[in-house]
Design an enzyme around this catalytic site. Structure first.
Site, PDB file in Angstrom:
ATOM      1  N   LYS A   1     -73.472 -26.520  -6.680  1.00  0.00           N
ATOM      2  CA  LYS A   1     -72.819 -27.780  -7.030  1.00  0.00           C
ATOM      3  C   LYS A   1     -73.000 -28.811  -5.923  1.00  0.00           C
ATOM      4  CE  LYS A   1     -68.179 -29.299  -8.580  1.00  0.00           C
ATOM      5  NZ  LYS A   1     -66.810 -28.786  -8.857  1.00  0.00           N
TER       6      LYS A   1
ATOM      7  N   SER B   1     -62.148 -26.208 -12.629  1.00  0.00           N
ATOM      8  CA  SER B   1     -63.506 -26.741 -12.633  1.00  0.00           C
ATOM      9  C   SER B   1     -64.614 -25.712 -12.739  1.00  0.00           C
ATOM     10  CB  SER B   1     -63.732 -27.594 -11.372  1.00  0.00           C
ATOM     11  OG  SER B   1     -62.939 -28.757 -11.426  1.00  0.00           O
TER      12      SER B   1
ATOM     13  N   SER C   1     -65.063 -29.821 -13.237  1.00  0.00           N
ATOM     14  CA  SER C   1     -66.065 -30.717 -12.666  1.00  0.00           C
ATOM     15  C   SER C   1     -67.394 -30.031 -12.347  1.00  0.00           C
ATOM     16  CB  SER C   1     -65.518 -31.353 -11.390  1.00  0.00           C
ATOM     17  OG  SER C   1     -65.277 -30.363 -10.402  1.00  0.00           O
TER      18      SER C   1
END
Length: 472
Positions: A87, A188, A164
């Site tokens: 990420k 997330s 996210s």
């Protein structure tokens, strides 16, 4: 573009375990599967938009180095040579850091951190960095600033991939990496796992270090795993944590027999207002567990309703502290409207509001630990709805309403200080993925992964989206 031009996901058949065995038998190489994943990224990501940055040359060089090391007799462990994605909140040398924003935040993080160093020591091949909601402050995967990945389950309409860790989940679900790493502050990892039909592990806060990571909330940020299966996540966790029992399994859980397992099924909060497909999928999964002997015990968790409010105080306040209010305000127009509106709630927040939320967070961690005594886990839907369209999300009121609802079932694990997983349990009649959430005691990742694997083996095989629909 012909479907025949799309190389198969090289780990689709046997997962990480089979790759580890075939790699050491000399039947495949890290360079070969790295090139396959890079080809799939090249052919699919133009539409899926999972990656913020792809490090082609760096990945191939690393893969070749892993092959040479193994040929020379140096084995770095079970994940050696495995291509993964990370990420875009983590600092990785040679790759840009955006944290999903057009605001330059590189000076706020520092150098490469302990977790990425651990990935390198394990011999993993870093394919690139995946997209995130801006500053990880979102739950749908909606990021008009730097791009919103497409959920690979629908090629005609732009469905939410979840956030996210949106790009990480999409990359795994579409077969563009073997495993992806992300963060989970309020759901997330688990939310995107549920929306994309894959497995997600949220670790306990403090289990893995968060230095070298752009922080949303140092209090609640956790590092997590998105994988094709609980088995792959367990092998990944074991290798990075040195916790072999996560793969070996608990001796009291036998194949197809969960008679020694005790699961708490909340009567309040988590099962309210379920989409009919989610309700049917969960009921089918619970019936299978009961048939396998699992002890399903109704429980009350009255404190669950407090969790969203605490998270909504702590996270914006700590993000604003990282950015600094002057920098934040001067960047209005550079920071996307979505993130700016969410973080702005902290501008007028009083210190006693934040401190009271922190204190209650600590109290709730103790309460949840007590309530979990005697249970292997609590079991709930990960999200109460199916992935929704991102069309019209520029409307602030609509977006806030959807985001608040989407985080309802995942926020408690963070506020309670628990570890948690999400498994795909999609009923055959559901057109889109459904996730089943397990919440376990703090630092009980080993036991929770073992339980997740046992449930995974009991459930019907997971369904996968048709990635070829996104060929460019």
């Amino acid at each position: 573009m012909s479907i025949s031009e799309l190389p198969p996901d090289p780990l689709e058949a046997g997962g990480l375990g089979e790759f580890a065995r075939s790699y050491r038998r000399g039947e495949t190489t890290s360079e070969a599967i790295t090139r396959s994943y890079l080809d799939r990224i090249r052919l699919l990501d133009g539409r899926l938009g999972a990656f913020e940055h792809v490090a082609d040359e760096q990945a191939i060089e690393t893969a070749r180095a892993m092959d040479a090391l193994l040929a020379a007799g140096t084995d770095l462990g079970s994940l050696m040579g495995v291509p993964v994605a990370v990420k875009d909140l983590f600092v990785i040398e040679g790759m840009p850091l955006t944290a999903g924003s057009n605001l330059d935040v590189s000076d706020l993080v520092g150098g490469e951190g302990s977790f990425v160093s651990a990935l390198r020591r394990a011999g993993l091949v870093l394919l690139g960095k995946t997209r995130t909601d801006e500053f990880a402050l979102g739950t749908l995967g909606y990021n008009p600033s730097r791009g919103s990945p497409w959920n690979p389950w629908e090629s005609e309409h732009h469905l939410a991939p979840g956030g996210s860790s949106s790009g990480s989940a999409v990359a795994v679900a579409a077969g563009m990496c073997a495993v992806a790493f992300g963060t989970d502050t309020g759901g997330s990892i688990r939310g995107p796992a549920a929306f994309c039909g894959i497995f997600g592990l949220k670790t306990t806060a403090g289990r893995w270090p968060t230095d070298g990571l752009f922080p949303l909330s140092p209090t609640m940020d956790t590092v997590g795993i998105n994988a094709r299966s609980a088995a792959d996540a367990a092998l990944t966790f074991e290798t990075l944590s040195g916790d072999s029992a996560a793969v070996a399994g608990l001796s009291r859980v036998r194949q197809g027999d969960l008679s020694t397992v005790r699961l708490g099924v909340p009567r309040n909060y988590f099962f309210d207002d379920l989409d009919p497909h989610v309700e049917r999928s969960m009921n089918s999964a619970l019936d299978l567990l009961a048939h396998a002997g699992a002890n399903l015990v109704e429980v009350d968790i009255p404190e669950a309703s407090e969790c969203p409010g605490i998270n909504l105080v702590v996270s914006p306040a700590e993000l604003l502290t990282t950015l600094g209010s002057d920098r934040f305000l001067s960047a209005q127009g550079t920071i996307g409207e979505v993130a700016f509106a969410s973080a702005s709630t902290a501008l007028e927040m009083k210190a006693d509001t934040y401190i009271a939320a922190l204190r209650r967070h600590g109290e709730l961690c103790l309460i949840a630990g007590d309530r979990l005594q005697g249970f292997d886990a609590w079991i709930t839907p990960t999200r109460q709805m199916l992935p929704m369209s991102l069309e019209g999300m520029e409307d602030r009121d609509k977006r806030r309403s959807v985001e608040y609802a989407a985080l309802r079932n995942t926020r408690p694990a963070n506020t309670f200080g628990l570890c948690a997983t999400s498994l795909p349990v999609t009923d055959k009649e559901s057109p889109l993925p459904v996730g089943l959430q397990l919440m376990g005691r703090p630092h009980a990742e080993r036991e929770l992964l073992t339980l997740s694997r046992a449930i995974e083996e009991l459930l019907p095989p997971a369904r996968w989206p048709d990635s070829s629909a996104f060929l460019v």
